[in-house]
Design an enzyme around this catalytic site. Sequence first.
Site, PDB file in Angstrom:
ATOM      1  N   GLU A  18     -27.323  -4.851   0.281  1.00  3.26           N
ATOM      2  CA  GLU A  18     -26.503  -6.041   0.059  1.00  3.26           C
ATOM      3  C   GLU A  18     -26.370  -6.235  -1.445  1.00  3.26           C
ATOM      4  O   GLU A  18     -27.367  -6.393  -2.156  1.00  3.26           O
ATOM      5  CB  GLU A  18     -27.136  -7.291   0.693  1.00  3.26           C
ATOM      6  N   GLU A  55     -28.080 -20.602  -3.689  1.00  7.92           N
ATOM      7  CA  GLU A  55     -29.199 -19.826  -4.239  1.00  7.92           C
ATOM      8  C   GLU A  55     -30.269 -20.712  -4.851  1.00  7.92           C
ATOM      9  O   GLU A  55     -29.978 -21.728  -5.475  1.00  7.92           O
ATOM     10  CB  GLU A  55     -28.709 -18.861  -5.328  1.00  7.92           C
TER      11      GLU A  55
END
Lengths: 269, 404
Positions: A49, A60
Amino acid sequence: MSRLTAKFDALRADSRKALVPYIVAGDPDVASTLPLMHKLVEQGADILEIGVPFSDPMAEGPVIQLAHERALVHAVSLNGILELVAEFRTKDQDTPVVLMGYANPVERMGYDQFAERAGKAGIDGVLIVDMPPEEAEPLNESLAKHQLDNIFLLAPTTTDERIAKVAGLAGGYLYCVSLKGVTGAGNIDVDQVQTLMNRIKAHTDLPVTVGFGIKNAETATRVAICCDGVVVGSALVESVANAHKNGADVLEATTLIRDIRHALDAISG
Amino acid sequence: MSKAVDYASFPDKRGHFGPYGGRFVSETLMCALDELEAAYERLKNDKDFQAEFDQDLAQYVGRPSPLYFAERWTRETGGADIYLKREDLNHTGAHKVNNTIGQALLAKYMGKKRIIAETGAGQHGVASATVAARLGMSCHVFMGEEDVHRQALNVYRMKLLGAEVIPVKSGSRTLKDAMNEAMRDWVTNVDDTFYIIGTVAGPHPYPQLVRDFQSIIGREARAQCLDQTGRLPDALVACVGGGSNAIGLFHPFLNDESVEMYGVEAGGHGVETGQHAAPLSAGTPGVLHGNRTYLMQDDNGQIIHTHSVSAGLDYPGVGPEHSWLKDIGRAKYVSVNDDEALDAFRELTLVEGIMPALESSHALAYAKKLAVELGKGKSIIINLSGRGDKDIHTVAQIDGIQLT
Ligand SMILES: Cc1ncc(COP(=O)(O)O)c(C=O)c1O
């Protein structure tokens, strides 16, 4: 058959779990990314990924936020990342590559153009964190023209009804967010992951990977028991950052993936 | 201008205004937004909820706010009659409180005990801390580190009101980053937390519900104008940061075709310099903070830094309904530079004895030009969205004066 489907079929045939490392393209610098990708595969990664850096990475935690900021210092662009993957493909035609990022860089490039270039570069799937299925129809049309899978998230807050709906629209695999929180959170609860996985598996035969909060071989093996694969993000990104800060070879950071590979293989089969 | 659009019927069921708006968030928040949407759909027509909202606006906020004919400024400008909608007289000093009262009531009816909010200038943070104090809820306000320094007075006000102010150190350390951080908190504490968004941005249903709460401004202004002048105004002018005070004024007039609308963005050092916060004037559509809208971004889709003398306008996006109104031509969007806004700040203070917020000063500066263009016999309503007390430090600094 898509590279992702082929990979999961092969893993299932061997009763093995997918190991999916996440790194941010261009972190800590552009030159490191390609060698890191190859090294991760060498250490046992099944799928890569690749994070597409964005100025506002809303989902995040601090570790990956900083990675996005470091990458953007080098002005890493979506275009540049597609070129990088094309280069990766000259040596590796087997390992599926998934781009993970936010909607705006893709919007900016345009869905059709993005899908066409991504297909040519050898990308297999895209996971756009802030584009739930409700908003993804136009992008899906473009992706389908180039046999790219749109990988959707499922979360502890996702209702059964939604799981069924999302699973019906997803391709490749589903990404199950292990906890309520951002990437790198420390509060993963394996029992809760198990409960969620049971709910998901009741609605789909697609492979399901689990991510968020998987830090080491111990958490990886505990989580892997109930799913098809694990995603390792913040812990790897942090190792890369530490190696870079200490002037060490960033490829050293991938020993984490080797250790997790060994642990996963010990529980399967 | 397109005809026969029923503006009241937007957004559609999924929160879209034409191609704009929508719900671009990570999966974890989808159910929380469904829950909020369901609660809002139920409560917006609930008599008890509306009665409590109306009573709070009257008795706590001090509504209706006056529509004031700025006679002397009109005379000196020598053009159209200028009316000021006095949102500066609201409790806490800006229009922001109309929305925080509404959202805090939603939180109460939904049984949420923990409030989070983002803030730029600190006005929305103060308004959130205020309603949280009154309802006995805990309040956590995310604020870019840069803004924490620029708006020290409001930071202290929030602390006195019992709120925790969390400085945000990521990205550009301003409003957009505060919003990112608030979203991260919400994802983490989604079960017990209500996120009070301060403007008509964010994922559906926020742009709709914030607009509805702020529309009290336009409803009052419309009735007051008819009452005081016997007719509708010729033009409306409001500053646009995220766009909540502007849509609040505009929305009840959208179906009045004769009424022109001007949204005034922050031109900063000048739109041509690139140092501004004027996405509608100089940006392109994209996706940020849960909706599709005009943004300030580079060729790679990265959000770029903004600049404005007024922290409340210093935002790279704008509410999706404005993007749509721009595209269909129902409202016009213009910009005013820092210097022009500062001149208007001084002028209104000297000529009318009203010290406007620097945000509102952008609307004043444009309205002055428009008044001359329209000429005598016409009338303009300006949304005076807030008072200037919070900006005295900024203005003094520009004047080279050190306040202790
Ligand atoms: C007085 C005032 N006016 C306007 C704004 C801009 O916000 P909006 O465009 O949502 O009205 C702010 C934001 O802090 C403000 O404090």
